[in-house]
Design a protein around this motif. Structure first.
Motif, mmCIF file in Angstrom:
data_model
loop_
_atom_site.group_PDB
_atom_site.id
_atom_site.type_symbol
_atom_site.label_atom_id
_atom_site.label_comp_id
_atom_site.label_asym_id
_atom_site.label_seq_id
_atom_site.Cartn_x
_atom_site.Cartn_y
_atom_site.Cartn_z
ATOM 1 N N ILE A 191 5.470 7.925 -13.101
ATOM 2 C CA ILE A 191 4.312 7.658 -13.963
ATOM 3 C C ILE A 191 4.750 8.021 -15.370
ATOM 4 O O ILE A 191 5.055 9.184 -15.663
ATOM 5 C CB ILE A 191 3.093 8.494 -13.533
ATOM 6 N N ILE A 192 4.814 7.025 -16.247
ATOM 7 C CA ILE A 192 5.290 7.226 -17.615
ATOM 8 C C ILE A 192 4.075 7.088 -18.524
ATOM 9 O O ILE A 192 3.356 6.097 -18.470
ATOM 10 C CB ILE A 192 6.365 6.188 -17.986
ATOM 11 N N VAL A 193 3.845 8.109 -19.375
ATOM 12 C CA VAL A 193 2.596 8.143 -20.136
ATOM 13 C C VAL A 193 2.850 8.665 -21.548
ATOM 14 O O VAL A 193 3.712 9.518 -21.771
ATOM 15 C CB VAL A 193 1.541 9.010 -19.403
ATOM 16 N N CYS A 194 2.084 8.116 -22.500
ATOM 17 C CA CYS A 194 2.174 8.554 -23.898
ATOM 18 C C CYS A 194 1.307 9.787 -24.119
ATOM 19 O O CYS A 194 0.133 9.791 -23.751
ATOM 20 C CB CYS A 194 1.693 7.445 -24.832
ATOM 21 N N ASP A 195 1.884 10.812 -24.725
ATOM 22 C CA ASP A 195 1.153 12.025 -25.083
ATOM 23 C C ASP A 195 0.600 11.831 -26.490
ATOM 24 O O ASP A 195 1.354 11.743 -27.459
ATOM 25 C CB ASP A 195 2.122 13.216 -25.038
ATOM 26 N N GLY A 196 -0.738 11.753 -26.591
ATOM 27 C CA GLY A 196 -1.370 11.462 -27.876
ATOM 28 C C GLY A 196 -1.402 12.649 -28.814
ATOM 29 O O GLY A 196 -1.767 12.495 -29.983
ATOM 30 N N LEU A 197 -1.072 13.839 -28.341
ATOM 31 C CA LEU A 197 -1.107 15.034 -29.191
ATOM 32 C C LEU A 197 0.261 15.301 -29.817
ATOM 33 O O LEU A 197 0.389 15.439 -31.028
ATOM 34 C CB LEU A 197 -1.561 16.242 -28.376
ATOM 35 N N SER A 198 1.285 15.349 -28.957
ATOM 36 C CA SER A 198 2.621 15.653 -29.469
ATOM 37 C C SER A 198 3.406 14.400 -29.816
ATOM 38 O O SER A 198 4.540 14.489 -30.275
ATOM 39 C CB SER A 198 3.406 16.466 -28.421
ATOM 40 N N ASP A 199 2.796 13.219 -29.592
ATOM 41 C CA ASP A 199 3.447 11.934 -29.875
ATOM 42 C C ASP A 199 4.801 11.836 -29.198
ATOM 43 O O ASP A 199 5.835 11.545 -29.814
ATOM 44 C CB ASP A 199 3.589 11.729 -31.394
ATOM 45 N N THR A 200 4.772 12.091 -27.872
ATOM 46 C CA THR A 200 5.977 11.971 -27.044
ATOM 47 C C THR A 200 5.649 11.094 -25.839
ATOM 48 O O THR A 200 4.490 10.731 -25.604
ATOM 49 C CB THR A 200 6.445 13.353 -26.551
ATOM 50 N N VAL A 201 6.687 10.768 -25.077
ATOM 51 C CA VAL A 201 6.523 10.015 -23.833
ATOM 52 C C VAL A 201 6.982 10.905 -22.686
ATOM 53 O O VAL A 201 8.127 11.387 -22.682
ATOM 54 C CB VAL A 201 7.319 8.698 -23.854
ATOM 55 N N ASN A 202 6.073 11.137 -21.711
ATOM 56 C CA ASN A 202 6.352 12.031 -20.590
ATOM 57 C C ASN A 202 6.552 11.245 -19.307
ATOM 58 O O ASN A 202 5.971 10.164 -19.131
ATOM 59 C CB ASN A 202 5.185 12.999 -20.391
ATOM 60 N N VAL A 203 7.330 11.810 -18.394
ATOM 61 C CA VAL A 203 7.560 11.196 -17.088
ATOM 62 C C VAL A 203 7.109 12.163 -15.996
ATOM 63 O O VAL A 203 7.512 13.338 -15.984
ATOM 64 C CB VAL A 203 9.048 10.838 -16.883
ATOM 65 N N LEU A 204 6.260 11.657 -15.085
ATOM 66 C CA LEU A 204 5.824 12.421 -13.922
ATOM 67 C C LEU A 204 6.337 11.698 -12.686
ATOM 68 O O LEU A 204 6.559 10.485 -12.703
ATOM 69 C CB LEU A 204 4.295 12.493 -13.858
ATOM 70 N N ASP A 205 6.486 12.430 -11.578
ATOM 71 C CA ASP A 205 6.773 11.733 -10.328
ATOM 72 C C ASP A 205 5.450 11.278 -9.712
ATOM 73 O O ASP A 205 4.371 11.561 -10.240
ATOM 74 C CB ASP A 205 7.616 12.596 -9.382
ATOM 75 N N GLN A 206 5.527 10.553 -8.605
ATOM 76 C CA GLN A 206 4.303 9.962 -8.069
ATOM 77 C C GLN A 206 3.362 10.978 -7.435
ATOM 78 O O GLN A 206 2.232 10.643 -7.052
ATOM 79 C CB GLN A 206 4.637 8.852 -7.062
#
Length: 526
Positions: free
Chosen positions: A465-480
């Protein structure tokens, strides 16, 4: 679980329908202690190794498991033909006959109504003519009776006049005054003549001469057109063959993806592959790839554009959307997007014809995703401070509502983006809850990943699950399962204000950003 276990993670996993079928263990009816494992080509009978050496000398043999696999493949192919072509085609024809039956009933009722209307119209005219004729007869009767009454009065007056004369003459007979008798008789001998009158001439009624055919001409007739019945269209087998090839191609791609999964993993470093500009938008708040490499992107002002890979603007649509994932592309390549203002979901086919696809009632549709697994449509909606995700099938029929936890708590507040993971999980980016909310395909809550206001999101073939972090302006990756894996992109990789994500067929990550129409593409798997 099978893929995670160290003992079994390298095993090949396939859909159950495509599993390798084991040869049944069948004992030889001659040599009961042995199993048949070969097919005699000359005799076309299964045999054991002892039969091959003793009873089938000089014959050639084929491995029975190979033959069995081929026969099973033929059976599966025939089952596939029946399930994918013969059965649905027959069901479509059955549906067509039922539709025709309903239509015929409507047509026949319409004919009956027309016949009754024609009869009522003719009856009205008949009543009108009859009324006129009777009125004319009444007037004639009145006129003739007036004439006869006048004649009756004339004769009554004349009879009275005659009676008076009779009386006088009788008086003269008995009179003794001869002088009066002589003078009066002479004076009254003149009697008025009987008045002449005419007999009345009554009118005649001439009955109309008509036959049943004449009435039929007036009322109309029911006829059966001399038209050859049109054969129902049966979808040609060639169409199915093309679909079958497409299905086989898809299965091949799935197998290739499955094989790729065995070798791919998150890279320790991310490499920028290229970047491109999306014309017609201020920012890129949602991006996805359609067929033939076409790109659909939208900004916070409701501008929705289609471009090619060279950055040429192909289409631009002004919508009521904003900073949400409010458009998606179906398995057929059609664009679907939400209209918050009118509470509908519109569909634009590849020939650019637009139709109103789904009405959402009182709910405002704000985000949407078309499943790559089964074609279902997932829609995030809000109303009066409440929110939910509704699932529709390909035809737009509502089949599921996801709104609360098992204990009745609200799952969502503002489901801005929706996507689906490879295991069927529905993943939602909820800005107001500051969480990624994940439920399984049945709608049961699995987990939430909370600590930032999330924006755009996507999943990949590894279930990340790849998601944009609107606070730190980064892109995070989670597993399922919701475990944090890595901080994929930061300002160090040239990313500013990431807002939208999608993964292409080459497993490259496309990143759209706020305040710029430039999309950056990164290689993040190895």
């Amino acid at each position: 679980v099978h893929k995670k276990s160290p003992d079994t993670k390298k095993h090949e996993v396939a859909p159950y329908q495509q599993r390798k079928r084991q040869l049944p263990e069948v004992k030889c009816h001659i040599h009961v202690n042995r199993y048949v494992d070969m097919l005699c080509e000359q005799c076309q009978v299964p045999v054991c190794s002892k039969c091959a050496t003793k009873d089938h000398g000089g014959h050639t043999f084929i491995d029975l498991e190979t033959v069995y696999a081929e026969k099973c493949a033929i059976c599966l192919n025939e089952i596939n033909k029946i399930e994918e072509y013969f059965l649905p085609t027959s069901q479509d024809l059955l549906k067509s006959t039922k539709t025709d039956s309903t239509e015929i009933k409507k047509i026949m009722e319409s004919l009956r109504t027309s016949i009754r209307t024609a009869a009522e119209s003719l009856k009205s005219m008949v009543d009108a003519v009859t009324s006129d004729n009777i009125k004319q007869v009444n007037e004639q009767e009145k006129s003739l009776l007036q004439l006869l009454n006048a004649q009756e009065k004339k004769y009554n007056d004349y009879i009275s006049y005659i009676n008076e004369h009779v009386k006088k003459f009788h008086g003269y007979l008995f009179s003794k005054n001869l002088q009066i008798l002589m003078s009066e008789i002479t004076k009254n001998l003149k009697i008025d003549p009987i008045p002449e009158t005419t007999k009345p001439v009554p009118p005649l009624f001439t009955a109309g001469q008509y036959s049943k055919e004449d009435v039929t001409k007036l009322l109309g007739r029911v006829t059966v057109p001399d038209t050859k019945p049109e054969n129902r269209k049966i979808k040609p087998m060639e169409t199915f063959s093309t679909q079958l090839k497409s299905t086989e191609s898809q299965r091949k791609q799935d197998r290739e993806k499955s094989a790729m999964k065995q070798t791919l993993s998150l890279s320790s470093s991310v490499t920028k592959v290229r970047e491109y500009r999306v014309p017609g938008v201020y920012s890129v708040y949602h991006i996805l790839l359609g067929k033939s490499g076409r790109i659909w992107a939208s900004d916070e002002c409701g501008s929705l554009v289609q471009t090619d890979l060279l950055g040429n603007l192909l289409q631009k649509i002004q919508t009521s959307g904003g900073s949400e994932g409010y458009h998606t592309v179906t398995q057929d390549g059609d664009l679907i997007y939400t209209d918050r203002k009118n509470k509908v979901i519109n569909r634009i086919k590849q020939d650019n014809t637009m139709t109103e696809f789904i009405k959402t009632g009182d709910w405002e549709p704000i985000s949407i995703h078309s499943s790559h697994i089964n074609g279902d449509i997932l829609v995030g909606m809000i109303k009066d401070g409440k929110a939910k995700v509704t699932r529709y099938n390909k035809t737009g029929e509502e089949i599921q509502n996801i709104q609360r936890y098992n204990k009745g708590q609200e799952l969502y507040s503002n489901p801005c983006y929706i996507t689906e993971n490879i295991n069927g999980d529905v993943c939602t980016s909820d800005y107001d809850k500051r969480a990624v909310v994940v439920v399984n395909k049945s709608g049961q809550y699995r987990f939430s990943y909370t600590f930032f206001p999330p924006n755009g999101m996507c999943t990949d073939l590894l279930g990340h699950i790849i998601v944009c972090d609107g606070l730190s302006d980064t892109v995070n990756v989670l597993d399922q399962d919701g475990q944090f894996l890595s901080l994929l992109l930061t300002e160090q990789q040239g990313i500013m204000y990431p807002r939208s994500l999608c993964v292409d067929d080459g497993n490259n990550l496309h990143v759209g950003q706020f305040n710029t129409s430039t999309v950056k593409v990164y290689k993040y798997l190895q």
